[in-house]
Design an enzyme around this catalytic site. Structure first.
Site, PDB file in Angstrom:
ATOM      1  CE  LYS A  88      -3.994   1.904   2.531  1.00 39.93           C
ATOM      2  NZ  LYS A  88      -4.919   1.696   3.666  1.00 39.93           N
ATOM      3  CB  SER A  93      -8.259   3.410   2.668  1.00 40.11           C
ATOM      4  OG  SER A  93      -7.447   2.839   3.666  1.00 40.11           O
ATOM      5  CB  SER A 120      -8.522   0.521   5.572  1.00 38.35           C
ATOM      6  OG  SER A 120      -9.235   1.722   5.631  1.00 38.35           O
TER       7      SER A 120
END
Lengths: 101, 484
Positions: free
Chosen positions: B78, B153, B177
Site C-alpha cells: 500500500k 482504503s 481498510s
C-alpha cells in the site's frame, strides 16, 4: 453551525477553502456531527477514559536508524542542488528558506 | 506458464525451493498480468522498475540453499508504507513527489526474508475512505464488476491479490481498510492486535487505531505474511510482545458469540444476513457452539469512531505544512503558504475530516465529543473483555452490503456506514479477520461477474489471539460450499 463556524475551523486547521466548498462542508459536517451526536444518549457513569500512554525509553545510542540524508535534503521544497553546492562552502549543506515576509 | 490463479504463497514456496520455476519467472508472470490488467483496474500507482533485479537476487539466495517463507514471493505494498528510495504518495496530491528516505520496519523485515515488492498500490487519499474513490489518482475497480468499487482504503492492495496481480499484500486498517475491501473482492484480510505489527514507516492516520494488516488468497497465506511482519520494535513504542496479553486458549467446545442485535440492524442487507446465518449453521455443523451475545453500546461504535479517528487524523496531519516536504503552494505570508498548500494538497475527504477533528477537539466541544467518545470506548473495551470470558470468538458479517457502484454514494455519512461491523475491533484493539463467505446475487450485473458479488464473514478474538483466528479461519475455509 453556520458558515462562520466553518471559516473559524478552517482558520484553526490552516486550510484554504473556497466559498462553495465552505457551504458544502457545512452541509456535510452538519450531517456527520448530527450522527455522532447520538453518543450524548449514553450514560457513562463514573467510567474514566483510558489513555494508556507512558514513556518508553531506549538506550541513547547512535545508528539505530538507517535513512538517507540526501533524499531528505533533496525534498525541501526550495532545495536546488546546484545552489546548495555553491553556497554550502565545504561539506555543510545549505537549505534555502523561502522569503515570505 | 505458471498457473497464477491457483497459486498460493505456500505452493509458490514449494515450487521455488524445488526449482520448478525461478523467482524471476514468477515475478515476470506477475508483471505480465499487471501489464494486461492494471490499466483497467487501476491497482498499482507505480510498478517498480527493479522487480526483476529483486527477483534475481532472490534466485541467488535460493541457489545458495536459503529458504524463508517469503523468499522470492511477489507482494503488493500500500502506498502509505515507506520503501526507501521509492516515491510514497499516500494517494494524495500533497505527497505526490515525496521520496521515502528510509524503510518502514515491515519493509525491513520483508526485505530480510527476500520478498519481492512489485509496486505501490492505490488507496483512498491518506487512507481516508472505504472505496478508493478518494484517491487523487482515480478509483480502483472491483474485479468482480468493474462498474463497482473495490472498497478501501486498501483497495489497490486487495485487488492486486484478488486479480492475480500479486500473491499477497500489505494494507493498513484503521477502521476496516483491509477487511472491508477484502470482503468486497473475495479474499482474506486481517487486522492484527493493536501493536502486533510495527507502524514505524506507516503514514499515521488515527494513531490509537492504525494497524498494518496482511491480505492474501487464504488464511494460511495470511498467517505467513503476518508472521513475517509482526514483532516488537524499538522504533514503535506501541508495539506489543508475546507476553503483553495473557495467553488465551480455545474452549473445549469452540464458542462463537454473535451480537444479533447489530447483525439484524437496519441498513444491513437481507442477503448479507442470510449468508451470515448460513455460515453460522455451517459452523454449528462442524461442532461450534453459537450463542447470542449482547454488547452494550456496540451500536455506538461507529459514532465513537467518527469522533476519535478525525480528531487523531487532524492532529497527525498538522505536520504536513508545505514547508519541509511535499507539495508547496505560493502565498504572500507564511500562513498563506501553509493554508494554500494544505487547502490544495489535501483531498476533499481529508479536508472534511480535518475540520471534523478540529471541531471535536476544540475548547467547548472537547468534553461532549472527544472526551465522551473516549469514555464509551473504555466501556466497550470492558464489554468486550467480559464477552470474551464466555466466548472464543465474536462473529459478524464483514460488510453490511455488497460493493457499491462507483460514484453511487455521494453523502459521506452513507459511506461511513459500511464500517459498522469492522470499526469495533479497532476501537477496542482486538484482532479480526475477514474470510470469504460466499456470494450475493445482484441484479443487473454484467455477465462476466456471474451475477454474484462476494461477501465476507468476520471473526474477532481476544487481544493477542491471532493464532485462534487462523484456526477458526481454516476451519471455516474447510466448508467447501462456501464458495458456491
Amino acid at each position: 453551525m453556520n458558515i462562520s463556524d466553518v471559516e473559524n475551523l478552517a482558520e484553526l486547521a490552516k486550510l484554504e477553502l473556497s466559498q462553495e466548498e465552505k457551504e458544502a462542508m457545512l452541509h456535510d459536517m452538519e450531517g456527520i456531527l448530527g450522527y455522532v451526536k447520538q453518543i450524548e444518549s449514553v450514560d457513562v457513569g463514573d467510567i474514566e477514559a483510558e489513555y494508556p500512554i507512558h514513556n518508553i525509553w531506549r538506550e541513547d545510542t547512535k545508528d539505530l536508524r538507517e535513512f538517507s540524508r540526501d533524499i531528505i535534503v533533496e525534498q525541501f521544497p526550495n532545495s536546488q542542488p546546484a545552489r546548495l553546492n555553491s553556497r554550502s562552502g565545504g561539506d555543510g549543506i545549505f537549505l534555502k528558506v523561502k522569503k515570505i515576509l | 506458464m505458471i498457473d497464477l490463479k491457483n497459486l498460493t504463497i505456500k505452493k509458490a514456496r514449494q515450487a521455488l525451493d524445488a526449482k520448478e520455476f525461478s523467482a524471476v519467472e514468477l515475478a515476470q508472470a506477475y508483471l505480465d498480468e499487471i501489464n494486461s490488467k492494471n490499466k483497467e483496474l487501476n491497482v498499482y500507482l507505480e510498478v517498480f522498475d527493479d522487480v526483476l533485479e529483486q527477483a534475481k537476487s532472490a534466485d541467488e539466495r535460493i541457489a545458495k540453499g536459503e529458504s524463508s517463507p517469503l523468499l522470492g514471493i511477489p507482494l503488493a505494498i500500500k502506498d502509505n508504507i515507506l520503501i526507501c528510495g521509492k516515491t510514497f504518495s499516500s494517494a494524495s496530491i500533497i505527497l505526490q513527489n515525496y521520496v521515502a528516505s528510509y524503510d518502514a520496519t515491515v519493509i525491513v523485515k520483508l526485505k530480510k526474508q527476500g520478498a519481492i515488492f512489485l509496486g505501490r498500490t492505490n488507496m483512498d487519499d491518506s487512507a481516508m475512505g472505504g472505496s478508493t474513490e478518494n484517491s487523487a489518482y482515480g478509483v480502483t475497480k472491483n474485479p468482480h464488476d468493474t462498474s463497482r468499487v473495490a472498497g478501501g482504503s486498501s483497495g489497490g492492495s486487495i485487488v492486486a491479490v484478488a486479480s492475480d496481480m500479486a500473491l499477497g499484500a500489505l494494507g493498513s486498517d484503521t477502521g476496516g481498510s483491509v477487511r472491508e475491501p477484502a470482503a468486497f473482492c473475495g479474499i482474506v484480510g486481517m487486522k492484527p492486535t493493536y501493536g502486533r505489527v510495527s507502524r514505524y514507516g506507516l503514514m499515521a492516520l488515527g494513531s490509537s487505531l492504525d494497524c498494518i494488516g496482511p491480505a492474501a488468497k487464504n488464511v494460511e497465506d495470511t498467517e505467513i505474511i503476518l508472521n513475517a511482519i509482526s514483532g516488537s520494535d524499538i522504533l514503535d513504542s506501541t508495539t506489543i510482545t508475546d507476553t503483553t496479553y495473557p495467553k488465551v486458549s480455545m474452549k473445549k467446545e469452540i464458542t462463537i458469540g454473535v451480537p444479533w442485535d447489530l447483525v439484524n440492524a437496519k441498513g444491513v442487507d437481507e442477503k448479507v444476513k442470510e449468508n451470515f446465518k448460513y455460515s453460522m449453521e455451517k459452523l454449528q455443523s462442524l461442532g461450534c457452539k453459537v450463542v447470542d451475545i449482547s454488547i452494550k453500546n456496540i451500536d455506538m461504535a461507529l459514532a465513537v469512531y467518527y469522533i476519535i479517528m478525525p480528531a487523531e487524523a487532524s492532529t497527525n496531519l498538522s505536520r504536513i505544512d508545505g514547508m519541509r516536504y511535499g507539495y508547496s503552494a505560493d502565498g504572500k505570508t507564511f500562513w498563506d503558504v501553509y493554508k494554500n498548500s494544505r487547502g490544495k494538497g489535501f483531498g476533499k475527504e481529508v479536508r472534511r475530516r480535518i475540520l471534523i477533528g478540529t471541531y471535536v477537539l476544540s475548547a467547548g466541544y472537547y468534553d461532549a465529543y472527544y472526551g465522551k467518545a473516549q469514555k464509551i470506548r473504555a466501556m466497550l473495551k470492558q464489554e468486550f473483555a467480559k464477552a470474551f470470558e464466555a466466548v472464543d470468538f465474536i462473529a459478524t458479517p464483514t460488510i453490511p452490503f455488497v460493493a457499491w457502484k462507483i460514484g453511487e454514494k455521494t453523502d459521506p455519512l452513507s459511506m461511513y456506514l459500511a464500517d459498522i461491523f469492522t470499526i469495533t475491533a479497532n476501537i477496542v484493539g482486538v484482532p479480526a479477520i475477514s474470510i470469504p463467505s460466499g456470494f450475493s446475487e445482484v441484479e443487473g450485473l454484467p455477465a462476466q461477474a456471474g451475477k454474484k458479488l462476494p461477501l465476507g464473514i468476520q471473526f474477532m478474538a481476544s487481544h493477542g489471539a491471532e493464532e485462534m483466528l487462523f484456526e477458526i479461519g481454516k476451519k471455516f475455509e474447510s466448508i467447501k460450499d462456501n464458495q458456491e
